[in-house]
Design an enzyme around this catalytic site. Sequence first.
Site: not given
Ligand code: UFG
Length: 344
Positions: A33-36, A83, A127, A129, A152, A156, A182, A300
Amino acid sequence: MKKRILVTGGTGYIGSHTVVELQNSGYEVIIVDNLSNSRADVVDSIEQISGTRPAFEHVDCLDYAGMDAVFAKYPGIQGVIHFAASKAVGESVEKPLLYYRNNLVSLINLLELMPKHDVKGIIFSSSCTVYGQPDVLPVTEQAPIKAAESPYGNTKQINEEIIRDTIKSGSPISAIMLRYFNPIGAHPSALIGELPNGVPQNLIPYLTQTAMGIREKLSVFGDDYDTPDGSCIRDYIYVVDLAKAHVIAMNRILEGKQKQQAEVFNVGTGRGLSVLELIKTFESATGVKLNYQIAPRRAGDIVKVWADPAYANNELGWKAETSVEDTLRTAWQWQVHLREKGIM
Ligand code: UFG
């Protein structure tokens, strides 16, 4: 002798939980891990939980020579779980080249080094996604791949293609690509969990930080979508259940049980939950009241997605077991632990 597994990003959120499960299943783990986006003391916590200290190498997967040296230092590594990657959707739009470099070159380095060091298989963190907004729900592995919404997401998709093309070209490696839905929650010990840098972008860390009073209010991004309560729907999977899927996938590769040299599995629960349902469940499961408001839609966002996990259930013999109530309680306990330790 224990089988050696290299885990890149092993001090990160999903990585650390997977290292614990691998060690519990009798594997010897080497973390790179690069600990970033993680802390070195995660290695101590892993040791505290499992009673075994994994080897740790502070190396960046972009560093070909450094990675070559890790494989040489630990001869006989049989599998890699990859990962290590950049994962912030918004940041990837602002810094596409950083994302393409980090996420593509890391995998390319591994795919070149694995045959050189006789490493049999790789598990890749993909993902849901890649499906974009699916036309049919629940979504199966056969659903078409939609044009990516962000650099991003594109990394994937491209990484999955890189793996398939490498195998097609005659590479001896085996691969399993796990398409995560998720991931949420933390280890029941509350010693490891999700620790985002700065203001969280994802729902659960924002929610638990708000419940703790670190953030004033959680914004629910949109309540006018085409869903029963108007908020977006996701398939929230407990991170420990997800970690266990990696152990089963690694066993499958090392026991030669794959049907194809490159396989893809959905890793989700099969159950969709809206943001508003999740908030209510958090409140009832923990007894903690949450301050939230309805806010405009987030650019998005996919409206609704949840997995058809039947292929993983039947073929891997893996199933998500933990209820969302129990999962949310672990997320809260983790937030409480961070407060007690003075970390947040
Ligand atoms: N949401 C809110 N408020 C917030 C944050 C999120 O209402 O403050 C909502 C979003 O609109 C979404 C849901 O909560 O409807 C989940 O959002 P997340 O950001 O937790 O997760 P996402 O589904 O958008 O994205 C996740 C990962 C990405 C990945 C994607 C699909 O963060 O890395 O799933 O696999 F690409």
